[in-house]
Design an enzyme around this catalytic site. Sequence first.
Site, short mmCIF file in Angstrom:
data_model
loop_
_atom_site.label_atom_id
_atom_site.label_comp_id
_atom_site.label_asym_id
_atom_site.label_seq_id
_atom_site.Cartn_x
_atom_site.Cartn_y
_atom_site.Cartn_z
N HIS A 82 0.69 -1.25 0.05
CA HIS A 82 0.06 0.07 0.15
C HIS A 82 0.88 1.15 0.17
CE1 HIS A 82 -3.75 -2.31 1.81
NE2 HIS A 82 -3.42 -2.66 0.30
N CYS A 93 10.42 18.77 -12.35
CA CYS A 93 9.46 19.46 -13.07
C CYS A 93 8.78 20.74 -11.98
CB CYS A 93 8.47 18.75 -13.73
SG CYS A 93 7.17 17.99 -12.61
P1 OAD Z 1 -7.43 -3.01 10.43
O1 OAD Z 1 -7.78 -1.74 11.18
O2 OAD Z 1 -8.68 -3.37 9.45
O3 OAD Z 1 -7.34 -4.24 11.30
C1 OAD Z 1 -6.24 -4.19 12.54
C2 OAD Z 1 -6.09 -5.56 12.88
O4 OAD Z 1 -4.82 -5.45 13.89
C3 OAD Z 1 -7.29 -6.05 13.61
O5 OAD Z 1 -7.71 -7.38 13.22
C4 OAD Z 1 -6.92 -6.05 15.18
O6 OAD Z 1 -7.48 -6.86 15.91
C5 OAD Z 1 -5.35 -6.29 14.89
N1 OAD Z 1 -4.46 -5.56 16.15
C6 OAD Z 1 -4.85 -4.79 16.82
N2 OAD Z 1 -3.80 -4.49 17.61
C7 OAD Z 1 -3.00 -5.48 17.52
C8 OAD Z 1 -1.55 -5.76 18.07
N3 OAD Z 1 -1.05 -5.06 19.25
N4 OAD Z 1 -1.11 -6.83 17.69
C9 OAD Z 1 -1.66 -7.54 16.61
N5 OAD Z 1 -2.84 -7.36 16.04
C10 OAD Z 1 -3.43 -6.35 16.50
O7 OAD Z 1 -5.99 -3.09 9.48
P2 OAD Z 1 -5.61 -3.77 8.26
O8 OAD Z 1 -6.08 -4.99 8.22
O9 OAD Z 1 -3.96 -3.32 7.94
O10 OAD Z 1 -5.57 0.30 3.16
O11 OAD Z 1 -6.40 -2.92 7.04
C11 OAD Z 1 -6.12 -3.14 5.91
C12 OAD Z 1 -6.07 -1.81 4.78
O12 OAD Z 1 -7.28 -1.09 5.18
C13 OAD Z 1 -5.05 -0.97 5.03
O13 OAD Z 1 -3.73 -1.01 4.70
C14 OAD Z 1 -5.49 0.42 4.60
C15 OAD Z 1 -6.97 0.30 5.05
O14 OAD Z 1 -8.10 0.88 4.31
C16 OAD Z 1 -5.34 1.22 2.28
O15 OAD Z 1 -5.03 2.44 2.77
C17 OAD Z 1 -5.45 0.86 1.06
#
Ligand code: OAD
Length: 270
Positions: free
Chosen positions: A124, A175
């Site tokens: 990303h 640019c």
């Molecule tokens: P999310 O916010 O959807 O999920 C975060 C996850 O991290 C959840 O499942 C939590 O349970 C877990 N979590 C929280 N604290 C934690 C910890 N200390 N250790 C381990 N896990 C923990 O975030 P992503 O899955 O990364 O995309 O989201 C995916 C994408 O959605 C992002 O990259 C972004 C967003 O829209 C873009 O910007 C294109």
Amino acid sequence: MFEKEIREAASILSKSTRASASCGAGVSAESGIATFRDAGGIWDRIDPAEVGTPSGLINTLEREAPKLVPLFIEILDSFESAEPNPGHRALADLEAMGILKTVITQNADNLHQEAGTTDVIEVHGNLFRMKCLACESIRKYERKPLIREVKERMAGLNSFNLTALASLAPRCDGCGFMMRPDVVMFTEPVQDLPRAFAVAAGCDVMLVLGTSGVVYPAAYLPREAKKSGAAIIVINPTENPFESVTDIYIPMKTGEVLPAIVKMIREKAV
Ligand code: OAD
């Protein structure tokens, strides 16, 4: 807690020389950067259609820029004060130990690199790498100085509207046109996808860390790894979105589990 699962994960990893990690926002949560979908996260507070696509963001800024300013400042502050946490550092240790080959991350915060991991695929993008909107040339910035500069210039604005906020963007050395963070917004293609899939298909263990698994194609990576025979180890304190392909699930924080795994491998306690 979950001593048996942690030991089992350490044992599997200790035999690997081509493990990979597929990371989400949860890995940076212990650095003080809010995840997207947990309570208080950006998508818990604001509709992604309003700010998550380029056209949505521009429309919202045109209509109601001042509404977004406190949110921007809050996000800038959290990215400015963040430091790599023990989870990031343990991944760098696993790479240095010859176990982990590649980190594939959905995070754009640069913290894996700052922790010392050298092979990072940022599907990303990276918030601190700027891309010229005209000639597409790229320039990498240091995280903290860039944020400090943007905040200072923001404080000097008399009013908040699309034009004023756009004036904060760095200018291209080549640019002179406006640059934007080289990150992936919704509707935009992800970066380095062929290599991310090649890593998933070629690893023998995949650590699946801190992701809700709702955003594709990143969410497909653990399935690709499993299809190629890799062991799947999921670390996430609240949910396992990859249950159907998981070999070991550890419902704890990555900043707690990953250093424990490194310690067990180093002490040969596996
Ligand atoms: P999310 O916010 O959807 O999920 C975060 C996850 O991290 C959840 O499942 C939590 O349970 C877990 N979590 C929280 N604290 C934690 C910890 N200390 N250790 C381990 N896990 C923990 O975030 P992503 O899955 O990364 O995309 O989201 C995916 C994408 O959605 C992002 O990259 C972004 C967003 O829209 C873009 O910007 C294109």
